[in-house]
Design a protein around this motif. Sequence first.
Motif, PDB file in Angstrom:
ATOM      1  N   ALA A   3      30.501  40.940  47.438  1.00 43.04           N
ATOM      2  CA  ALA A   3      31.496  40.306  46.571  1.00 43.04           C
ATOM      3  C   ALA A   3      31.989  41.330  45.554  1.00 43.04           C
ATOM      4  CB  ALA A   3      30.900  39.110  45.867  1.00 43.04           C
ATOM      5  N   VAL A   4      33.287  41.393  45.398  1.00 49.53           N
ATOM      6  CA  VAL A   4      33.880  42.337  44.449  1.00 49.53           C
ATOM      7  C   VAL A   4      34.496  41.543  43.311  1.00 49.53           C
ATOM      8  CG1 VAL A   4      35.592  44.153  44.145  1.00 49.53           C
ATOM      9  CG2 VAL A   4      34.339  43.972  46.297  1.00 49.53           C
ATOM     10  N   LEU A   5      34.191  41.949  42.108  1.00 51.25           N
ATOM     11  CA  LEU A   5      34.719  41.293  40.918  1.00 51.25           C
ATOM     12  C   LEU A   5      36.209  41.567  40.797  1.00 51.25           C
ATOM     13  CD1 LEU A   5      33.497  39.664  38.606  1.00 51.25           C
ATOM     14  CD2 LEU A   5      33.188  41.780  37.364  1.00 51.25           C
ATOM     15  N   ARG A   6      36.972  40.537  40.493  1.00 48.67           N
ATOM     16  CA  ARG A   6      38.414  40.731  40.294  1.00 48.67           C
ATOM     17  C   ARG A   6      38.643  41.668  39.110  1.00 48.67           C
ATOM     18  NH1 ARG A   6      42.751  37.519  41.525  1.00 48.67           N
ATOM     19  NH2 ARG A   6      42.427  35.997  43.143  1.00 48.67           N
ATOM     20  N   ALA A   9      38.198  40.652  35.253  1.00 53.37           N
ATOM     21  CA  ALA A   9      37.482  39.367  35.191  1.00 53.37           C
ATOM     22  C   ALA A   9      36.522  39.325  34.012  1.00 53.37           C
ATOM     23  CB  ALA A   9      36.730  39.114  36.497  1.00 53.37           C
ATOM     24  N   GLU A  10      35.787  40.409  33.814  1.00 50.64           N
ATOM     25  CA  GLU A  10      34.823  40.430  32.717  1.00 50.64           C
ATOM     26  C   GLU A  10      35.524  40.302  31.366  1.00 50.64           C
ATOM     27  OE1 GLU A  10      30.786  42.823  31.439  1.00 50.64           O
ATOM     28  OE2 GLU A  10      32.105  43.690  32.953  1.00 50.64           O
ATOM     29  N   ILE A  25      30.736  29.513  37.101  1.00 42.53           N
ATOM     30  CA  ILE A  25      31.257  29.779  38.438  1.00 42.53           C
ATOM     31  C   ILE A  25      30.794  28.648  39.356  1.00 42.53           C
ATOM     32  CG2 ILE A  25      31.194  31.322  40.431  1.00 42.53           C
ATOM     33  CD1 ILE A  25      30.575  33.618  38.462  1.00 42.53           C
ATOM     34  N   SER A  27      31.371  27.888  43.282  1.00 43.66           N
ATOM     35  CA  SER A  27      31.943  28.551  44.453  1.00 43.66           C
ATOM     36  C   SER A  27      31.447  27.938  45.749  1.00 43.66           C
ATOM     37  CB  SER A  27      31.571  30.038  44.418  1.00 43.66           C
ATOM     38  OG  SER A  27      32.038  30.697  45.564  1.00 43.66           O
ATOM     39  N   SER A  36      24.986  37.251  42.429  1.00 46.67           N
ATOM     40  CA  SER A  36      25.157  38.636  41.979  1.00 46.67           C
ATOM     41  C   SER A  36      26.274  38.727  40.938  1.00 46.67           C
ATOM     42  CB  SER A  36      25.470  39.527  43.180  1.00 46.67           C
ATOM     43  OG  SER A  36      25.816  40.822  42.765  1.00 46.67           O
ATOM     44  N   LEU A  37      27.401  38.082  41.221  1.00 44.38           N
ATOM     45  CA  LEU A  37      28.513  38.071  40.264  1.00 44.38           C
ATOM     46  C   LEU A  37      28.125  37.337  38.982  1.00 44.38           C
ATOM     47  CD1 LEU A  37      31.634  37.411  42.522  1.00 44.38           C
ATOM     48  CD2 LEU A  37      30.960  39.546  41.422  1.00 44.38           C
ATOM     49  N   ALA A  40      26.031  39.569  36.889  1.00 45.41           N
ATOM     50  CA  ALA A  40      26.842  40.643  36.307  1.00 45.41           C
ATOM     51  C   ALA A  40      27.669  40.134  35.127  1.00 45.41           C
ATOM     52  CB  ALA A  40      27.758  41.242  37.370  1.00 45.41           C
ATOM     53  N   LEU A  41      28.086  38.876  35.198  1.00 46.75           N
ATOM     54  CA  LEU A  41      28.936  38.301  34.154  1.00 46.75           C
ATOM     55  C   LEU A  41      28.145  37.458  33.154  1.00 46.75           C
ATOM     56  CD1 LEU A  41      31.885  37.252  36.469  1.00 46.75           C
ATOM     57  CD2 LEU A  41      31.852  39.156  34.848  1.00 46.75           C
TER      58      LEU A  41
END
Length: 180
Positions: A3-6, A9-10, A25, A27, A36-37, A40-41
């Motif tokens: 998954a790649v963060l937009r 986004a942060e 989130i 999803s 994971s996202l 990270a956030l």
Amino acid sequence: FEAVLRPDAEAAIHALKRQGFAVEIISGDHAAPVESLARALNLPAQARVTPGNKADHIARRSAAGGKVLMVGDGLNDAPALRTAHASMAPASAADVGRNAADFVFLRDSLLAVPEAIETARRAAALVRQNMALAIVYNIIAVPIAIAGFVTPLIAAVAMSLSSILVVANALRIGGGKART
């Protein structure tokens, strides 16, 4: 696959938190990339949520007294976008998502979300100010006019000036922060 963060986004999430929003989130994707996202956030997250369950989650939040803003770009986000108090989708979202959203932002950056909220808040503040200006004007001007202390010409000029004041005040909405 990962998954790649937009982009941005942060920064958008931090801006939303500064504005007082609780961000999470929800999803339909597999748990590992969502978790994971979320780590990270530093956000709470739920993965593998069906479209109906997303809408149910929003309905529960609303029933608890919250006003939910849903931001989604997937085909499976449409029910939740329709259920939310307000909803946003990027122009790159699936057609059904864009049609279900209340607001479609054209930029790829998620910073459009907190920017739109800030613009709406400034607009609401200006509307309240303009209502107050109109009320004060009428409280002062109408009794003076009824008492016959002004001619029709002076009343027309005063009304025009009050309208110009209200319009000039409303134009201040364009004086906010520069777009990112």
